[in-house]
Scaffold this active site. Structure first.
Site, mmCIF file in Angstrom:
data_model
loop_
_atom_site.group_PDB
_atom_site.id
_atom_site.type_symbol
_atom_site.label_atom_id
_atom_site.label_comp_id
_atom_site.label_asym_id
_atom_site.label_seq_id
_atom_site.Cartn_x
_atom_site.Cartn_y
_atom_site.Cartn_z
ATOM 1 N N GLY A 163 0.719 -1.319 -0.037
ATOM 2 C CA GLY A 163 0.081 0.119 0.173
ATOM 3 C C GLY A 163 0.689 1.125 0.129
ATOM 4 O O GLY A 163 0.206 2.301 0.396
ATOM 5 N N SER A 164 2.100 1.258 -0.472
ATOM 6 C CA SER A 164 2.887 2.362 -0.669
ATOM 7 C C SER A 164 1.931 3.402 -1.656
ATOM 8 O O SER A 164 1.939 4.794 -1.435
ATOM 9 C CB SER A 164 4.073 2.158 -1.244
ATOM 10 O OG SER A 164 4.290 1.679 -2.401
ATOM 11 N N ASN A 165 1.372 3.009 -2.546
ATOM 12 C CA ASN A 165 0.702 3.940 -3.497
ATOM 13 C C ASN A 165 -0.599 4.534 -2.540
ATOM 14 O O ASN A 165 -0.717 5.834 -3.062
ATOM 15 C CB ASN A 165 0.126 3.378 -4.740
ATOM 16 C CG ASN A 165 1.244 3.197 -5.795
ATOM 17 O OD1 ASN A 165 1.589 4.347 -6.264
ATOM 18 N ND2 ASN A 165 1.991 1.954 -6.052
ATOM 19 N N ILE B 82 -11.868 -7.051 -11.717
ATOM 20 C CA ILE B 82 -12.929 -6.467 -11.109
ATOM 21 C C ILE B 82 -14.077 -7.190 -11.877
ATOM 22 O O ILE B 82 -13.875 -7.032 -13.219
ATOM 23 C CB ILE B 82 -12.773 -5.090 -11.327
ATOM 24 C CG1 ILE B 82 -11.900 -4.339 -10.391
ATOM 25 C CG2 ILE B 82 -14.034 -4.236 -10.983
ATOM 26 C CD1 ILE B 82 -11.828 -4.385 -8.972
ATOM 27 N N ASN C 157 -6.662 1.952 -12.433
ATOM 28 C CA ASN C 157 -5.326 1.151 -11.796
ATOM 29 C C ASN C 157 -4.135 1.682 -12.332
ATOM 30 O O ASN C 157 -3.808 2.475 -13.151
ATOM 31 C CB ASN C 157 -5.854 -0.072 -12.529
ATOM 32 C CG ASN C 157 -4.866 -1.091 -12.118
ATOM 33 O OD1 ASN C 157 -4.369 -1.136 -11.019
ATOM 34 N ND2 ASN C 157 -3.959 -1.875 -12.950
ATOM 35 N N HIS D 268 -0.192 0.198 -13.147
ATOM 36 C CA HIS D 268 0.400 -0.918 -13.765
ATOM 37 C C HIS D 268 1.939 -0.590 -13.853
ATOM 38 O O HIS D 268 2.129 0.357 -14.677
ATOM 39 C CB HIS D 268 -0.394 -1.481 -15.067
ATOM 40 C CG HIS D 268 0.472 -2.697 -15.313
ATOM 41 N ND1 HIS D 268 -0.084 -3.928 -14.580
ATOM 42 C CD2 HIS D 268 1.342 -3.041 -16.356
ATOM 43 C CE1 HIS D 268 0.685 -4.947 -15.324
ATOM 44 N NE2 HIS D 268 1.374 -4.478 -16.236
#
Ligand code: GRF
Length: 195
Positions: free
Chosen positions: A12-14, A93, A107, A109
């Protein structure tokens, strides 16, 4: 003020980078909910620390995607979510969410799409010995990493010697590019709305 749900499965760094960026410009949006298929992940722990609502679930407890996505949808409605940001969410999803959030799920990538779709894009780029790779932000559609491209940034990796160095470079770019793209997208998208 728009309400964002971040979907994530891991570090979860983003998520943290986006949360920091939104805290600087508080008028645009806030992360209201974190959705995770890994209840013990670092992203879930950090969301709790930041007092952000969390919906985490164990996919093994459901027979089909549609079942857990119905539960996710209820949480999205309950939290009045406007926009969904995927940040290392390792699941496809399905229609349940896509039909209700058309063009409202994006998203990030770690490759220059359409190169190196799917799992371990960085490993794929290393195996291919590419000199230039990058980061892509795109809308989610029914395919895997096939949705319309919103933003891209290339990275020259020819002088980098290890996977670790490449990952660090990619993350550095992601942490700047994703918040910037999300903020301008939300400003554009909701330009005409009054709140
Ligand atoms: C990022 O590299 C992103 O491009 C990919 O998954 C990774 C998530 O990293 N989709 P983090 O959990 O945000 O640190």
């Amino acid at each position: 003020m728009k309400r964002i749900a971040v979907f994530a499965s891991g570090t979860g760094s983003n998520f943290l980078a986006l949360n920091d960026a939104l805290n600087i410009d508080k008028s645009v949006a806030e992360i209201t909910l974190v959705v995770s298929d890994k209840p013990k992940s670092l992203v879930v722990k950090n969301a709790h620390k930041l007092n952000i609502n969390v919906f985490s679930f164990n996919p093994k407890e459901y027979k089909k995607r549609v079942e857990y996505e119905k539960n996710i949808l209820l949480k999205l409605i309950e939290n009045e979510i406007d926009f969904i940001v995927l940040a290392g969410y390792m699941r496809i999803i399905g229609k349940t969410l896509l039909s209700k959030f058309e063009k409202k799920i994006i998203n990030i990538h770690p490759s220059l799409l359409p190169s190196f779709k799917g799992i371990d894009a960085i490993g794929q780029a290393i195996d291919y010995k590419v000199k230039i790779t990058g980061v892509t932000i795109h809308y989610i559609d029914e395919g895997v990493d096939t949705g319309e491209i919103i933003a891209q940034q290339a990275i020259d990796i020819s002088s980098l010697n290890s996977r670790e160095e490449i990952e660090t470079e990619i993350h550095k770019i992601e942490h700047q590019l994703y918040p910037k793209a999300i903020i301008s997208l939300l400003e554009e998208k909701y330009e005409k709305s009054t709140d």
